[in-house]
Design a protein around this motif. Structure first.
Motif, PDB file in Angstrom:
ATOM      1  N   ARG A   1     127.239  92.334  -2.025  1.00 21.13           N
ATOM      2  CA  ARG A   1     127.154  91.204  -1.093  1.00 21.13           C
ATOM      3  C   ARG A   1     128.201  91.330   0.009  1.00 21.13           C
ATOM      4  O   ARG A   1     127.898  91.161   1.206  1.00 21.13           O
ATOM      5  CB  ARG A   1     127.357  89.894  -1.863  1.00 21.13           C
ATOM      6  CG  ARG A   1     127.804  88.682  -1.048  1.00 21.13           C
ATOM      7  CD  ARG A   1     126.729  88.126  -0.166  1.00 21.13           C
ATOM      8  NE  ARG A   1     127.171  86.842   0.415  1.00 21.13           N
ATOM      9  CZ  ARG A   1     126.376  85.933   0.940  1.00 21.13           C
ATOM     10  NH1 ARG A   1     125.078  86.156   0.996  1.00 21.13           N
ATOM     11  NH2 ARG A   1     126.866  84.814   1.418  1.00 21.13           N
ATOM     12  N   THR A   2     129.435  91.636  -0.356  1.00 25.44           N
ATOM     13  CA  THR A   2     130.517  91.745   0.613  1.00 25.44           C
ATOM     14  C   THR A   2     130.240  92.858   1.614  1.00 25.44           C
ATOM     15  O   THR A   2     130.443  92.694   2.831  1.00 25.44           O
ATOM     16  CB  THR A   2     131.852  92.004  -0.098  1.00 25.44           C
ATOM     17  OG1 THR A   2     132.101  90.919  -1.014  1.00 25.44           O
ATOM     18  CG2 THR A   2     132.998  92.091   0.892  1.00 25.44           C
TER      19      THR A   2
ATOM     20  N   ALA B   1     122.928  89.773   2.432  1.00 28.88           N
ATOM     21  CA  ALA B   1     123.803  89.374   3.539  1.00 28.88           C
ATOM     22  C   ALA B   1     123.609  87.915   3.938  1.00 28.88           C
ATOM     23  O   ALA B   1     124.585  87.203   4.218  1.00 28.88           O
ATOM     24  CB  ALA B   1     123.557  90.283   4.746  1.00 28.88           C
ATOM     25  N   ASP B   2     122.358  87.445   3.955  1.00 26.42           N
ATOM     26  CA  ASP B   2     122.077  86.102   4.470  1.00 26.42           C
ATOM     27  C   ASP B   2     121.769  85.074   3.387  1.00 26.42           C
ATOM     28  O   ASP B   2     121.529  83.913   3.710  1.00 26.42           O
ATOM     29  CB  ASP B   2     120.895  86.154   5.444  1.00 26.42           C
ATOM     30  CG  ASP B   2     121.204  86.936   6.708  1.00 26.42           C
ATOM     31  OD1 ASP B   2     122.395  87.130   7.007  1.00 26.42           O
ATOM     32  OD2 ASP B   2     120.256  87.356   7.397  1.00 26.42           O
ATOM     33  N   ALA B   3     121.735  85.481   2.132  1.00 23.46           N
ATOM     34  CA  ALA B   3     121.368  84.551   1.061  1.00 23.46           C
ATOM     35  C   ALA B   3     122.358  83.387   1.021  1.00 23.46           C
ATOM     36  O   ALA B   3     123.543  83.574   0.752  1.00 23.46           O
ATOM     37  CB  ALA B   3     121.339  85.271  -0.279  1.00 23.46           C
ATOM     38  N   ARG B   4     121.859  82.184   1.268  1.00 25.74           N
ATOM     39  CA  ARG B   4     122.740  81.027   1.419  1.00 25.74           C
ATOM     40  C   ARG B   4     123.361  80.578   0.104  1.00 25.74           C
ATOM     41  O   ARG B   4     124.419  79.968   0.087  1.00 25.74           O
ATOM     42  CB  ARG B   4     121.933  79.870   2.044  1.00 25.74           C
ATOM     43  CG  ARG B   4     121.420  80.204   3.431  1.00 25.74           C
ATOM     44  CD  ARG B   4     120.490  79.134   3.967  1.00 25.74           C
ATOM     45  NE  ARG B   4     119.300  78.933   3.145  1.00 25.74           N
ATOM     46  CZ  ARG B   4     118.266  79.773   3.111  1.00 25.74           C
ATOM     47  NH1 ARG B   4     118.295  80.886   3.810  1.00 25.74           N
ATOM     48  NH2 ARG B   4     117.212  79.520   2.367  1.00 25.74           N
ATOM     49  N   GLN B   5     122.696  80.839  -1.002  1.00 24.70           N
ATOM     50  CA  GLN B   5     123.191  80.372  -2.298  1.00 24.70           C
ATOM     51  C   GLN B   5     123.545  81.555  -3.202  1.00 24.70           C
ATOM     52  O   GLN B   5     123.474  81.460  -4.424  1.00 24.70           O
ATOM     53  CB  GLN B   5     122.131  79.480  -2.958  1.00 24.70           C
ATOM     54  CG  GLN B   5     122.711  78.337  -3.761  1.00 24.70           C
ATOM     55  CD  GLN B   5     121.664  77.310  -4.154  1.00 24.70           C
ATOM     56  OE1 GLN B   5     120.474  77.561  -4.195  1.00 24.70           O
ATOM     57  NE2 GLN B   5     122.133  76.108  -4.459  1.00 24.70           N
ATOM     58  N   PHE B   6     123.975  82.665  -2.587  1.00 20.91           N
ATOM     59  CA  PHE B   6     124.221  83.883  -3.358  1.00 20.91           C
ATOM     60  C   PHE B   6     125.281  83.678  -4.430  1.00 20.91           C
ATOM     61  O   PHE B   6     125.068  83.981  -5.607  1.00 20.91           O
ATOM     62  CB  PHE B   6     124.651  85.019  -2.431  1.00 20.91           C
ATOM     63  CG  PHE B   6     124.980  86.289  -3.168  1.00 20.91           C
ATOM     64  CD1 PHE B   6     123.982  87.201  -3.441  1.00 20.91           C
ATOM     65  CD2 PHE B   6     126.271  86.554  -3.615  1.00 20.91           C
ATOM     66  CE1 PHE B   6     124.270  88.375  -4.153  1.00 20.91           C
ATOM     67  CE2 PHE B   6     126.563  87.717  -4.320  1.00 20.91           C
ATOM     68  CZ  PHE B   6     125.559  88.627  -4.583  1.00 20.91           C
ATOM     69  N   TRP B   7     126.458  83.165  -4.045  1.00 22.52           N
ATOM     70  CA  TRP B   7     127.566  83.076  -4.999  1.00 22.52           C
ATOM     71  C   TRP B   7     127.267  82.104  -6.134  1.00 22.52           C
ATOM     72  O   TRP B   7     127.556  82.388  -7.298  1.00 22.52           O
ATOM     73  CB  TRP B   7     128.854  82.676  -4.277  1.00 22.52           C
ATOM     74  CG  TRP B   7     129.295  83.696  -3.295  1.00 22.52           C
ATOM     75  CD1 TRP B   7     129.307  83.604  -1.930  1.00 22.52           C
ATOM     76  CD2 TRP B   7     129.790  85.022  -3.594  1.00 22.52           C
ATOM     77  NE1 TRP B   7     129.772  84.768  -1.358  1.00 22.52           N
ATOM     78  CE2 TRP B   7     130.083  85.651  -2.355  1.00 22.52           C
ATOM     79  CE3 TRP B   7     130.015  85.719  -4.768  1.00 22.52           C
ATOM     80  CZ2 TRP B   7     130.577  86.950  -2.282  1.00 22.52           C
ATOM     81  CZ3 TRP B   7     130.506  87.017  -4.708  1.00 22.52           C
ATOM     82  CH2 TRP B   7     130.792  87.611  -3.476  1.00 22.52           C
TER      83      TRP B   7
END
Length: 235
Positions: free
Chosen positions: A101-102, A148-154
């Protein structure tokens, strides 16, 4: 993408963007497996599909198994399902996914240009595919909405993967084929552990395939779908 293309001529294929990923809005609550499964089940209800054949990978495979536990599946092919890894394995998986993700956030403007060439797809897909250079441009481009753009990734990584503990898997009564790539260095040997928990399930190794093996062994995955769906006729 290759798997969907191969299946489209034989099945009506429904693809899913989980909440907070792609074009789907984020959930107003914690994205646990229960909440994510509720969202997918609501979509199936809206489409008038009480039971369907399911193919899922990683968290998607875990959700497919949860749908099966609820009686919403005619069959399941679960590739590298999450949920039965040990604490050190969870920490390692979290590290790899967080690092991916980073990296994708850092190179976000370059994702689409890199996806256009085989060499550029290697840094984009090296954590997920055994042979990332064989992936399609569309698969590589999907790293932008998926990582990169996933709003609820974390929140999804924490609540949906790292803290999830499956229960009730013994209630599944549809055909289940479990699979895992032999070159999957993200989740190791999680899939075979589900054999003891899911009655009548069968395990198939995906030789030379990575964690997300859609482009590594597309024909083999389609074969697994045929194996699972052939054991029960959709009503």
């Amino acid at each position: 993408m290759q798997v969907c293309a191969r299946r489209a001529g034989e099945y009506e294929v429904l693809t899913v963007d989980l909440p907070g990923h792609g074009e789907s809005p984020a959930l107003p609550t914690r994205p646990t497996v229960t909440a994510l499964t509720d969202a997918v089940a609501a979509d199936l209800d809206a489409l008038g599909r009480p039971r369907v054949h399911l193919l899922g990978n990683s968290l998607g495979a875990r959700i497919a198994l949860e749908l099966a536990r609820r009686g919403r599946a005619l069959s399941v092919v679960a590739i590298a399902p999450s949920g039965l890894n040990l604490p050190p394995e969870r920490a390692y998986q979290g590290f790899v996914m967080a690092s991916t993700r980073t990296l994708m956030r850092a190179i976000r403007p370059m994702i689409y240009p890199l996806a256009r060439c085989r060499a550029g797809r290697v840094p984009l897909l090296m954590t997920l595919r055994a042979r990332p250079w064989e992936a399609s441009e569309a698969e590589a481009r999907a790293m932008r909405p998926g990582f990169a753009d996933a709003r609820q990734f974390w929140a999804t990584l924490w609540w949906g993967v790292l803290t999830d503990v499956p229960t009730g898997l013994g209630e599944i009564d549809c055909p289940v084929v479990l699979a895992q790539g032999t070159a999957d260095w993200i989740s190791g040997g999680q899939a075979p552990r589900f054999l003891l928990a899911v009655p009548g399930s069968r395990f198939r190794p995906l030789l030379g395939a990575g964690h997300a093996p859609q482009s590594d062994v597309p024909a083999t995955i389609v074969g697994l779908v045929h194996e699972a769906t052939g054991r029960r006729t959709e009503r």
